[in-house]
Design a protein around this motif. Sequence first.
Motif, PDB file in Angstrom:
ATOM      1  N   MET A  66       0.830  -1.203   0.000  1.00 32.47           N
ATOM      2  CA  MET A  66       0.000   0.000   0.000  1.00 32.47           C
ATOM      3  C   MET A  66       0.868   1.258   0.000  1.00 32.47           C
ATOM      4  O   MET A  66       0.515   2.282  -0.602  1.00 32.47           O
ATOM      5  CB  MET A  66      -0.928   0.006   1.209  1.00 32.47           C
ATOM      6  N   GLY A  67       2.009   1.189   0.687  1.00 29.14           N
ATOM      7  CA  GLY A  67       2.920   2.334   0.697  1.00 29.14           C
ATOM      8  C   GLY A  67       3.347   2.722  -0.702  1.00 29.14           C
ATOM      9  O   GLY A  67       3.398   3.908  -1.054  1.00 29.14           O
ATOM     10  N   TYR A  68       3.641   1.712  -1.530  1.00 23.93           N
ATOM     11  CA  TYR A  68       4.025   1.986  -2.920  1.00 23.93           C
ATOM     12  C   TYR A  68       2.847   2.577  -3.688  1.00 23.93           C
ATOM     13  O   TYR A  68       2.991   3.565  -4.429  1.00 23.93           O
ATOM     14  CB  TYR A  68       4.502   0.696  -3.592  1.00 23.93           C
ATOM     15  N   TYR A  69       1.666   1.989  -3.518  1.00 25.55           N
ATOM     16  CA  TYR A  69       0.477   2.445  -4.257  1.00 25.55           C
ATOM     17  C   TYR A  69       0.155   3.899  -3.933  1.00 25.55           C
ATOM     18  O   TYR A  69      -0.097   4.718  -4.825  1.00 25.55           O
ATOM     19  CB  TYR A  69      -0.719   1.551  -3.913  1.00 25.55           C
ATOM     20  N   VAL A  70       0.178   4.244  -2.649  1.00 27.61           N
ATOM     21  CA  VAL A  70      -0.169   5.611  -2.230  1.00 27.61           C
ATOM     22  C   VAL A  70       0.792   6.628  -2.840  1.00 27.61           C
ATOM     23  O   VAL A  70       0.383   7.714  -3.269  1.00 27.61           O
ATOM     24  CB  VAL A  70      -0.164   5.708  -0.687  1.00 27.61           C
ATOM     25  N   LEU A  71       2.067   6.293  -2.940  1.00 27.40           N
ATOM     26  CA  LEU A  71       3.060   7.228  -3.467  1.00 27.40           C
ATOM     27  C   LEU A  71       3.061   7.303  -4.990  1.00 27.40           C
ATOM     28  O   LEU A  71       3.303   8.361  -5.567  1.00 27.40           O
ATOM     29  CB  LEU A  71       4.464   6.823  -2.992  1.00 27.40           C
ATOM     30  N   GLU A  72       2.790   6.196  -5.649  1.00 26.25           N
ATOM     31  CA  GLU A  72       2.992   6.133  -7.095  1.00 26.25           C
ATOM     32  C   GLU A  72       1.710   6.153  -7.927  1.00 26.25           C
ATOM     33  O   GLU A  72       1.731   6.566  -9.083  1.00 26.25           O
ATOM     34  CB  GLU A  72       3.783   4.859  -7.449  1.00 26.25           C
ATOM     35  N   ASP A  79       3.569  -5.564 -10.838  1.00 25.14           N
ATOM     36  CA  ASP A  79       3.611  -5.145 -12.245  1.00 25.14           C
ATOM     37  C   ASP A  79       4.412  -3.870 -12.448  1.00 25.14           C
ATOM     38  O   ASP A  79       5.106  -3.712 -13.470  1.00 25.14           O
ATOM     39  CB  ASP A  79       2.193  -4.945 -12.798  1.00 25.14           C
ATOM     40  N   ASN A  80       4.315  -2.944 -11.492  1.00 30.97           N
ATOM     41  CA  ASN A  80       4.914  -1.628 -11.685  1.00 30.97           C
ATOM     42  C   ASN A  80       6.289  -1.455 -11.047  1.00 30.97           C
ATOM     43  O   ASN A  80       6.987  -0.486 -11.370  1.00 30.97           O
ATOM     44  CB  ASN A  80       3.971  -0.547 -11.133  1.00 30.97           C
ATOM     45  N   PHE A  81       6.652  -2.353 -10.145  1.00 29.12           N
ATOM     46  CA  PHE A  81       7.947  -2.173  -9.474  1.00 29.12           C
ATOM     47  C   PHE A  81       8.643  -3.485  -9.121  1.00 29.12           C
ATOM     48  O   PHE A  81       9.811  -3.678  -9.427  1.00 29.12           O
ATOM     49  CB  PHE A  81       7.747  -1.340  -8.198  1.00 29.12           C
ATOM     50  N   MET A  82       7.928  -4.386  -8.470  1.00 29.44           N
ATOM     51  CA  MET A  82       8.585  -5.475  -7.771  1.00 29.44           C
ATOM     52  C   MET A  82       9.202  -6.513  -8.694  1.00 29.44           C
ATOM     53  O   MET A  82      10.243  -7.090  -8.364  1.00 29.44           O
ATOM     54  CB  MET A  82       7.598  -6.147  -6.810  1.00 29.44           C
ATOM     55  N   TYR A  83       8.579  -6.784  -9.850  1.00 29.17           N
ATOM     56  CA  TYR A  83       9.182  -7.751 -10.771  1.00 29.17           C
ATOM     57  C   TYR A  83      10.574  -7.291 -11.183  1.00 29.17           C
ATOM     58  O   TYR A  83      11.529  -8.072 -11.191  1.00 29.17           O
ATOM     59  CB  TYR A  83       8.301  -7.945 -12.011  1.00 29.17           C
ATOM     60  N   GLU A  84      10.672  -6.010 -11.508  1.00 31.43           N
ATOM     61  CA  GLU A  84      11.965  -5.472 -11.931  1.00 31.43           C
ATOM     62  C   GLU A  84      12.946  -5.453 -10.764  1.00 31.43           C
ATOM     63  O   GLU A  84      14.121  -5.822 -10.920  1.00 31.43           O
ATOM     64  CB  GLU A  84      11.775  -4.058 -12.483  1.00 31.43           C
ATOM     65  N   PHE A  85      12.473  -5.039  -9.605  1.00 34.99           N
ATOM     66  CA  PHE A  85      13.332  -5.005  -8.419  1.00 34.99           C
ATOM     67  C   PHE A  85      13.856  -6.402  -8.103  1.00 34.99           C
ATOM     68  O   PHE A  85      15.042  -6.588  -7.798  1.00 34.99           O
ATOM     69  CB  PHE A  85      12.542  -4.446  -7.238  1.00 34.99           C
ATOM     70  N   CYS A  86      12.977  -7.399  -8.174  1.00 36.65           N
ATOM     71  CA  CYS A  86      13.388  -8.786  -7.894  1.00 36.65           C
ATOM     72  C   CYS A  86      14.370  -9.298  -8.943  1.00 36.65           C
ATOM     73  O   CYS A  86      15.285 -10.062  -8.623  1.00 36.65           O
ATOM     74  CB  CYS A  86      12.162  -9.700  -7.831  1.00 36.65           C
ATOM     75  N   HIS A  87      14.172  -8.884 -10.182  1.00 36.63           N
ATOM     76  CA  HIS A  87      15.086  -9.297 -11.251  1.00 36.63           C
ATOM     77  C   HIS A  87      16.512  -8.847 -10.933  1.00 36.63           C
ATOM     78  O   HIS A  87      17.468  -9.639 -11.021  1.00 36.63           O
ATOM     79  CB  HIS A  87      14.630  -8.712 -12.588  1.00 36.63           C
ATOM     80  N   PHE A  88      16.663  -7.578 -10.557  1.00 35.41           N
ATOM     81  CA  PHE A  88      18.005  -7.061 -10.263  1.00 35.41           C
ATOM     82  C   PHE A  88      18.527  -7.579  -8.921  1.00 35.41           C
ATOM     83  O   PHE A  88      19.738  -7.699  -8.741  1.00 35.41           O
ATOM     84  CB  PHE A  88      17.994  -5.527 -10.296  1.00 35.41           C
ATOM     85  N   THR A  89      17.626  -7.908  -8.025  1.00 30.69           N
ATOM     86  CA  THR A  89      18.055  -8.517  -6.767  1.00 30.69           C
ATOM     87  C   THR A  89      18.621  -9.909  -7.014  1.00 30.69           C
ATOM     88  O   THR A  89      19.668 -10.277  -6.465  1.00 30.69           O
ATOM     89  CB  THR A  89      16.872  -8.595  -5.773  1.00 30.69           C
ATOM     90  N   GLN A  90      17.946 -10.699  -7.858  1.00 38.12           N
ATOM     91  CA  GLN A  90      18.459 -12.025  -8.204  1.00 38.12           C
ATOM     92  C   GLN A  90      19.819 -11.932  -8.864  1.00 38.12           C
ATOM     93  O   GLN A  90      20.726 -12.716  -8.576  1.00 38.12           O
ATOM     94  CB  GLN A  90      17.479 -12.740  -9.138  1.00 38.12           C
ATOM     95  N   ALA A  91      19.965 -10.952  -9.762  1.00 42.01           N
ATOM     96  CA  ALA A  91      21.254 -10.757 -10.438  1.00 42.01           C
ATOM     97  C   ALA A  91      22.335 -10.409  -9.420  1.00 42.01           C
ATOM     98  O   ALA A  91      23.478 -10.888  -9.508  1.00 42.01           O
ATOM     99  CB  ALA A  91      21.125  -9.656 -11.484  1.00 42.01           C
ATOM    100  N   ALA A  92      21.979  -9.574  -8.430  1.00 40.49           N
ATOM    101  CA  ALA A  92      22.941  -9.179  -7.400  1.00 40.49           C
ATOM    102  C   ALA A  92      23.350 -10.373  -6.542  1.00 40.49           C
ATOM    103  O   ALA A  92      24.533 -10.550  -6.218  1.00 40.49           O
ATOM    104  CB  ALA A  92      22.327  -8.084  -6.523  1.00 40.49           C
ATOM    105  N   LEU A  93      22.377 -11.204  -6.180  1.00 37.18           N
ATOM    106  CA  LEU A  93      22.670 -12.387  -5.373  1.00 37.18           C
ATOM    107  C   LEU A  93      23.562 -13.364  -6.132  1.00 37.18           C
ATOM    108  O   LEU A  93      24.499 -13.941  -5.573  1.00 37.18           O
ATOM    109  CB  LEU A  93      21.370 -13.075  -4.954  1.00 37.18           C
TER     110      LEU A  93
END
Length: 721
Positions: free
Chosen positions: A284-290, A313-327
Amino acid sequence: MENKLLVRNLVISFRTPGGKVQAVRNISFDLNKGETLAIVGESGSGKSVTSKAILGILAGNSIVEAGSIVYDGMDLLKVTEDDFYRIRGDKIAMIFQDPLSSLNPIMRIGKQLTEAMLLKGKMRQRASKEAFNTMLGLLEKAMIESLNEKENKTPEQLKQMCKQFDKYEFKHIELEQAYNVAYEAATEVLDSINDVLFHIEKNAFEDEKYTIKEIIRQAAESENNYVVGGKDAERMKVLLTELKGIYKQEIKAKNYKETSRILTELKGIMEKALKTEMPDFFRMGYYVLEAGKPVPDMPIPQLNEYLYKYHMDNFMYEFCHFTQAALNYNAEKYNQRKQEALQVLAANKNVFEAEKLDKAACKKAADAMIAAVEASIDRLEVHKDSIAYVFGSCMRADLNAYFEGIGRNKEAAKKHARQQKKYDKLVKAGKTPSWKVRPSMAVDLDALQNTMLDRIKRLEEHYSVMLKDGRERNYENETDMLVEFFKENASGTVVKVTKSMAKYKALKLMEEVGISEPRKRYKQYPFEFSGGMRQRIVIAIALAANPDILICDEPTTALDVTIQAQILELINKLKKDRNLSIIFITHDLGVVANMADRIAVMYAGKIVEMGTSEDVFYSPAHPYTWALLAAMPDLETNERLEAIPGTPPNMIYPPKGDAFADRNKYAMKIDFEMQPPMFQISETHSAATWLLHPDAPKAEPPKIITERIARMKAKGGNSHA
């Protein structure tokens, strides 16, 4: 299986007027997540000393001579008291044998249940905030380092993504704080209404004006879209207006008919509010801001699904993609450093194998190894590699103990020589001294040297296994774990524990451990409870901080058989419901028959047998285990139970060979001359007895045990009792 605790080569003694008592002698064991490990043995075997060492509450005359106790990347034998304050009670809790020794006899039960919650609340908030910020910084660094040309992102964009994550976490905190204030107010209102209705029913309502005013004030604070909202909020306002208009008249007339009606309806609103599912404030924090539009008005389950999809759809898939790459990047980077660390360990290990250790050479070698190991730790991993994390602190502490011990041993040798000389002089003069020469208080340098060597070898083996299995890591699962870590710690920064919240939680804990009428008993003193009920209160106190590990130090010894069974059943249920890891200490094998996953049998400070519950009850291997089983009653044994002959040895003068030899009718000559090693019977089962040596004569357990095992197998082997 995730490991929660590692005890390695633990040696503990106590200074006494009669000499140094060797209480724990080089024991090692692990405790896995969700497992119950039972430590069984007679009084004085070292069980409770081990548990107190884990909790950091050893007596002042104790000497930890060697070993390590590793939890969450820390050696509990090396941490400061400030660090232990964050662990003791919060992460590792303990239930003692006598509940009265754990309870203040002149303090109400409710106060004792809530005290620790209130004291440690702020500390948990600070720790959560620090953990969140540190891990996000590590993730941002790894994301940027892992960036390659195929990705349509710049380092600045990745930094912005992490800042965005941090920013909406602050919004998450703001929303959750508002929710918590309203939820807490609803909790207070419900608690107050229950008290008022109870006292009205008993014609004992006092301080009426203040109490009703507080209910009106608190109820107004409970208004929130996700606590008391919508039509319930509108109805609550009407009820509060009615209450304001009527309560003074009814107080004056001592007739609370309308007040009771209004409070009863308010109670229903609050109960409904407290049962409502909590919204997903993280998303909800993301939704309220964005999103740029209000949060949709829909039932909480559907809203959480909607917020989840929007966020992904708007943030987390991409964030997780780069997190996996970082790990993945970090795994490769630190695997290489682990290879390098193995080379440094191999090159310097021989320094610690020398017959006489050289201080300068050891310091130089240790510094090189510690630097290599520290550089090989991937601190982005949520589950800390405890063996690597504690390597440096343990090596330095053991080195200091070793070289300080050389000086101490010279003084100890002089003192021992003076005593021996005095003793010999008396004997030479034809006198028989009424005292014995005290054993030397010297530091066991060989044990410390072996501990350091064992630590190096263990890390080598650990890293070799990790490098071999490295390709099998699931980075998608690890990403989910990292996100959960962020969510948990973000929530942890806003959970402020107040008196009313602590009371609400205490009442729930009392219900959970089976105390009836918790609201009434909350205000009682320990002497008003039976022994079994007092133990339930102690269990509730231990669970207040939701610990990882629960140590039960003979919690049923002072209870009758029926209550014992109830407490054991309760502990089993709590373990399952909370996924607790439990260390259960007892002198009675029968107590743990149906609750232990693994059993460690201790005698004279050593673990003499270790195995699964099935191993120990169906295939016992050590004569001491046989003796314990033969002395254990059951309903079907017709033969006379066998008492264990003799008494445990005086551990100021520990025996040279097997400590159980003097009481063991199966003892051989070698049992009096040399301590047996731990013989491996199977992957899960081992025992320290010369009877397992290939050249030893065949020895069968007593008839009472073999017959009992046969009966159990005939019944299908589902019960050990």
